[in-house]
Write an enzyme that holds these catalytic residues in place. Structure first.
Site, PDB file in Angstrom:
ATOM      1  N   ASP A  25       0.867  -1.151   0.112  1.00 40.20           N
ATOM      2  CA  ASP A  25      -0.382   0.081   0.176  1.00 40.20           C
ATOM      3  C   ASP A  25       0.815   1.202   0.123  1.00 40.20           C
ATOM      4  O   ASP A  25       2.244   1.235   0.435  1.00 40.20           O
ATOM      5  CB  ASP A  25      -0.753  -0.027   1.267  1.00 40.20           C
ATOM      6  CG  ASP A  25      -1.544   1.225   1.452  1.00 40.20           C
ATOM      7  OD1 ASP A  25      -2.245   1.641   0.600  1.00 40.20           O
ATOM      8  OD2 ASP A  25      -1.520   1.941   2.531  1.00 40.20           O
ATOM      9  N   ASP A  85       0.039   5.427   1.000  1.00 34.91           N
ATOM     10  CA  ASP A  85      -0.145   6.295   2.050  1.00 34.91           C
ATOM     11  C   ASP A  85      -0.474   5.576   3.341  1.00 34.91           C
ATOM     12  O   ASP A  85      -1.266   4.431   3.327  1.00 34.91           O
ATOM     13  CB  ASP A  85      -1.602   6.931   1.796  1.00 34.91           C
ATOM     14  CG  ASP A  85      -1.356   7.831   0.834  1.00 34.91           C
ATOM     15  OD1 ASP A  85      -0.843   9.085   1.064  1.00 34.91           O
ATOM     16  OD2 ASP A  85      -1.790   7.738  -0.547  1.00 34.91           O
TER      17      ASP A  85
END
Ligand code: M1P
Length: 236
Positions: A7, A9
């Site tokens: 991922d 952020d």
């Protein structure tokens, strides 16, 4: 061989902020000698603002907008488009109008991205200081969680999930990050897929990808709280 999926952020970078220099200094050499993908909620433009060009080009593939856009070495491989239900949009408008948050609200509160919508009561055009202020307020009042629950209960054709600090990601069911698991498994049928994210539990925007991987063989899901957790996991 291991295939890594990250991922962005909250995992590779702080939410909506550039990758930290110390992080890229330690991460880039590792990245260059491993096979890795990104699975971001954010769109491709923001992703290329947040990550240094040599980091972007060292990933084997980049999924953005919750897996609705896929780039390989700068070339767009696919992009999904969607139509949104008017009643669903009206409900979101009502939440924006009736919020009990008493700070200033900003524009761009419904950001249409390929295959998804990002909704923020605060508005995405807010300054960074206001983003932090809303996030602290939301940690006490759980506005985003309450909105996502209401919307998940009432608009069953969509998934509403929390990714960053001020917003909710909205995708038609089946058009979330889970798509990424299937594309990567097709590309690497016999390798172990390891996904590292900060929102892998129910309600978070990494959850459907984590679930899709759990349903496959030869996979692992690693929960981290921040980029330091990534360095720790990779022993960097
Ligand atoms: O990738 C995590 C999230 O980052 C941003 O969230 P926020 O603006 O709320 O901090 C958004 O780009 C969101 O879509 C994304 O899921």
């Amino acid at each position: 061989m291991n295939i890594y999926v990250f991922d962005m952020d909250g995992t590779l970078t702080p939410a909506r902020q550039p990758m930290q220099k110390d992080f890229s200094f330690r991460f880039l050499p590792w990245l260059k000698s491993n096979l890795a993908y990104i699975a971001a909620g954010s769109n491709y433009e923001k992703l290329t603002e947040q990550l240094p060009p040599d980091v972007v080009s060292s990933f084997s593939g980049i999924f953005s907008s919750m897996g609705n856009v896929y780039h390989k070495k700068g070339v767009e491989i696919y992009k999904n488009e969607i139509k949104l239900d008017k009643e669903m949009l009206k409900s979101l408008e009502r939440f924006r109008k009736t919020t009990t948050y008493d700070g200033k609200l900003y524009n761009n509160y419904m950001e249409l991205r390929p295959g998804m919508l990002n909704f923020s009561v605060l508005g995405r055009n807010c300054p960074f200081s206001e983003r932090e202020k809303y996030h602290e307020w939301d940690n006490i009042h759980h506005e985003r969680e309450k909105i996502a629950k209401y919307m998940n209960d009432n608009f069953k054709d969509y998934d509403f999930s929390l990714g960053g600090k001020i917003s909710i990601d909205i995708v038609p069911k089946g058009f979330g990050k889970e798509q990424i698991a299937h594309v990567i498994r097709q590309t690497h049928p016999n390798d172990k897929i390891i996904f590292i994210g900060d929102r892998v539990v129910e309600g978070g925007n990494d959850y459907t990808l984590a679930q899709a991987l759990h349903a496959m063989e030869n996979t692992e899901v690693v929960a981290v709280e921040n980029p330091e957790g990534v360095l720790e996991y990779l022993n960097l």
